[in-house]
Design an enzyme around this catalytic site. Sequence first.
Site, short mmCIF file in Angstrom:
data_model
loop_
_atom_site.label_atom_id
_atom_site.label_comp_id
_atom_site.label_asym_id
_atom_site.label_seq_id
_atom_site.Cartn_x
_atom_site.Cartn_y
_atom_site.Cartn_z
N LYS A 42 84.63 -58.75 -57.17
CA LYS A 42 83.20 -58.92 -57.11
C LYS A 42 82.46 -57.68 -57.59
O LYS A 42 81.33 -57.76 -58.00
CB LYS A 42 82.75 -59.22 -55.68
CG LYS A 42 83.30 -60.44 -55.04
CD LYS A 42 82.83 -60.54 -53.59
CE LYS A 42 83.57 -61.65 -52.90
NZ LYS A 42 83.28 -61.66 -51.48
N GLY A 43 83.12 -56.55 -57.51
CA GLY A 43 82.45 -55.27 -57.72
C GLY A 43 81.78 -55.07 -59.05
O GLY A 43 80.78 -54.36 -59.14
N GLU A 98 85.20 -53.60 -65.48
CA GLU A 98 85.55 -53.25 -64.10
C GLU A 98 84.55 -52.24 -63.55
O GLU A 98 83.98 -51.46 -64.31
CB GLU A 98 86.97 -52.67 -64.09
CG GLU A 98 87.47 -52.24 -62.73
CD GLU A 98 87.65 -53.36 -61.74
OE1 GLU A 98 86.64 -53.94 -61.32
OE2 GLU A 98 88.80 -53.63 -61.35
N ASP A 102 90.48 -46.55 -59.98
CA ASP A 102 90.90 -45.63 -58.94
C ASP A 102 92.37 -45.27 -59.21
O ASP A 102 92.65 -44.49 -60.09
CB ASP A 102 90.69 -46.32 -57.59
CG ASP A 102 90.62 -45.37 -56.43
OD1 ASP A 102 91.49 -44.49 -56.32
OD2 ASP A 102 89.69 -45.50 -55.60
N LYS A 130 87.62 -42.66 -61.65
CA LYS A 130 87.99 -41.68 -60.62
C LYS A 130 89.41 -41.19 -60.91
O LYS A 130 90.37 -41.57 -60.25
CB LYS A 130 87.90 -42.34 -59.23
CG LYS A 130 87.85 -41.34 -58.09
CD LYS A 130 87.92 -42.01 -56.72
CE LYS A 130 86.68 -42.74 -56.32
NZ LYS A 130 86.73 -43.18 -54.89
N PHE A 151 83.69 -41.60 -51.75
CA PHE A 151 83.56 -43.02 -51.40
C PHE A 151 82.17 -43.46 -51.83
O PHE A 151 81.17 -43.10 -51.22
CB PHE A 151 83.75 -43.22 -49.89
CG PHE A 151 84.05 -44.65 -49.54
CD1 PHE A 151 83.20 -45.69 -49.90
CD2 PHE A 151 85.20 -44.96 -48.83
CE1 PHE A 151 83.49 -46.99 -49.58
CE2 PHE A 151 85.49 -46.27 -48.49
CZ PHE A 151 84.64 -47.29 -48.88
N VAL A 152 82.11 -44.23 -52.91
CA VAL A 152 80.82 -44.62 -53.49
C VAL A 152 80.52 -46.09 -53.26
O VAL A 152 81.42 -46.93 -53.20
CB VAL A 152 80.76 -44.29 -55.00
CG1 VAL A 152 80.73 -42.79 -55.22
CG2 VAL A 152 81.92 -44.91 -55.76
N ASP A 158 81.11 -51.83 -52.90
CA ASP A 158 80.83 -52.11 -51.49
C ASP A 158 81.73 -51.34 -50.54
O ASP A 158 82.72 -50.73 -50.94
CB ASP A 158 81.05 -53.61 -51.23
CG ASP A 158 82.52 -53.97 -51.16
OD1 ASP A 158 82.96 -54.54 -50.14
OD2 ASP A 158 83.27 -53.70 -52.13
N ARG A 164 76.38 -53.55 -51.83
CA ARG A 164 76.50 -53.94 -53.24
C ARG A 164 75.13 -54.00 -53.93
O ARG A 164 75.02 -53.77 -55.11
CB ARG A 164 77.16 -55.32 -53.38
CG ARG A 164 78.62 -55.35 -53.06
CD ARG A 164 79.22 -56.71 -53.44
NE ARG A 164 80.52 -56.94 -52.86
CZ ARG A 164 81.67 -56.52 -53.36
NH1 ARG A 164 81.68 -55.82 -54.47
NH2 ARG A 164 82.81 -56.79 -52.77
#
Length: 179
Positions: A42-43, A98, A102, A130, A151-152, A158, A164
């Site tokens: 979903k990101g 995307e 990570d 990242k 942590f973004v 989210d 979000r």
Amino acid sequence: MHKDCERIMLTEQELRSRVKEVARQVDERYAGKTPLIVGILKGSIIFYSDFIRELTCPVELDFMAVSSYGSGAVSSGKLKIKKDLDKGVLGRDVIVVEDIIDSGFTLANLKALLLERGAASVVIVTLLNKAARREYDIVPDYNCFDIENEFVVGYGLDYNERYRNLPYIGILKRSVYEK
């Protein structure tokens, strides 16, 4: 700024400006072609929407939802497809959009899968890279921003399905996720 954010890392204007720049670069590469643009749910949805609106080349759209098996930070090394493509990729130029790279596990395996299915090419466009967390050999073809190991949230990213809808990228306070 949202009360759960420590600070804003990337503003709305910075996001908008960089997304336009990257879209122009992708447009040049795909002049005269019609790539299939695959958003990873979903990101990526907000980035994906802004990105495709900036493109001028003809495109077809599709989505996938993928994750790794395993619990916590441990992966079994298998890709779990929660929602597969509706369109075939055989002979197609595929652009995977995307939100963040990570460890690289998901995208490394997804790229291999799409090539296995016969995609002519697979290009990765990511909002955030990242690299400090990278465990798999994957480099985005187009990257909007390199970020530190924070942590973004926001702009589609989210924490527990929250944040979000923030129009910026913020650094989430540790107190929120270390409860």
